[in-house]
Scaffold this active site. Structure first.
Site, PDB file in Angstrom:
ATOM      1  N   MET A   1       0.965  -1.223   0.056  1.00 35.66           N
ATOM      2  CA  MET A   1       0.147   0.039  -0.015  1.00 35.66           C
ATOM      3  C   MET A   1       0.714   1.387  -0.148  1.00 35.66           C
ATOM      4  SD  MET A   1      -1.342   0.419   3.875  1.00 35.66           S
ATOM      5  CE  MET A   1      -2.204  -0.961   3.781  1.00 35.66           C
ATOM      6  N   PRO A   2       2.139   1.199  -0.582  1.00 32.74           N
ATOM      7  CA  PRO A   2       2.890   2.546  -0.327  1.00 32.74           C
ATOM      8  C   PRO A   2       2.176   3.510  -1.189  1.00 32.74           C
ATOM      9  CG  PRO A   2       4.389   0.716  -0.805  1.00 32.74           C
ATOM     10  CD  PRO A   2       3.126   0.111  -0.975  1.00 32.74           C
ATOM     11  N   PHE A   3       2.335   4.711  -1.050  1.00 29.12           N
ATOM     12  CA  PHE A   3       1.574   5.883  -1.839  1.00 29.12           C
ATOM     13  C   PHE A   3       3.093   6.529  -2.259  1.00 29.12           C
ATOM     14  CE2 PHE A   3       0.574  10.270  -2.366  1.00 29.12           C
ATOM     15  CZ  PHE A   3      -0.456  10.164  -3.222  1.00 29.12           C
ATOM     16  N   ILE A  33       5.659  -5.714  -1.456  1.00 30.52           N
ATOM     17  CA  ILE A  33       4.229  -5.439  -1.891  1.00 30.52           C
ATOM     18  C   ILE A  33       3.706  -6.154  -2.938  1.00 30.52           C
ATOM     19  CG2 ILE A  33       4.937  -3.041  -0.634  1.00 30.52           C
ATOM     20  CD1 ILE A  33       4.370  -2.112  -3.873  1.00 30.52           C
ATOM     21  N   THR A  72       5.458   6.817   1.227  1.00 24.85           N
ATOM     22  CA  THR A  72       4.577   6.567   2.292  1.00 24.85           C
ATOM     23  C   THR A  72       4.273   5.287   2.699  1.00 24.85           C
ATOM     24  OG1 THR A  72       3.795   8.935   2.209  1.00 24.85           O
ATOM     25  CG2 THR A  72       2.665   7.651   3.957  1.00 24.85           C
TER      26      THR A  72
END
Length: 127
Positions: A1-3, A33, A72
């Site tokens: 779920m990295p942004f 991920i 993030t």
């Protein structure tokens, strides 16, 4: 779920796409991920209407090929995983776009599961 946010100076859409792929592939390879977990904002700066400011910090030179990568993600990755991530982003950015590794600046900001909503006004990963 990295942004992921990627800002690149003197670039075009092809280079931005390559940088986005480089960061995503590095995240998949180094921290595991899922391949379909891709959320990115890619911004090119022309140096006139918008630009990036940088210097040769810690003896690492920067030039107009500079790229800022801000990631993030949820906390929990080890220092070794992060080091591998930084290294792989620089390698793949060079392989995919010719961006010199010294021009790739990466930051990671961590948070917890409740800090994410992927839609519908709810936290899909409550704490």
């Amino acid at each position: 779920m990295p942004f992921v946010r990627i800002d690149a100076l003197t670039t075009d859409s092809e280079r931005l796409d390559g940088l986005g792929r480089a960061v995503h592939d590095a995240l998949v390879e180094t921290i595991g991920i899922p391949p379909d977990d891709r959320f990115q904002v890619l911004t090119g700066h022309d140096g006139v209407n918008s630009t990036l400011r940088y210097s040769d910090y810690l003896g690492i030179p920067k030039d107009e090929g500079v790229v800022f990568v801000a990631i993030t993600m949820r906390s929990g990755r080890t220092s070794e995983q992060k080091q591998a991530l930084y290294r792989r982003i620089a390698e793949l950015a060079h392989a995919y776009t010719g961006t010199e590794p010294h021009n790739v600046l990466v930051t990671v900001t961590e948070n917890v599961s409740i800090d994410w909503s992927f839609g519908n006004g709810i936290a899909q990963y409550p704490s």
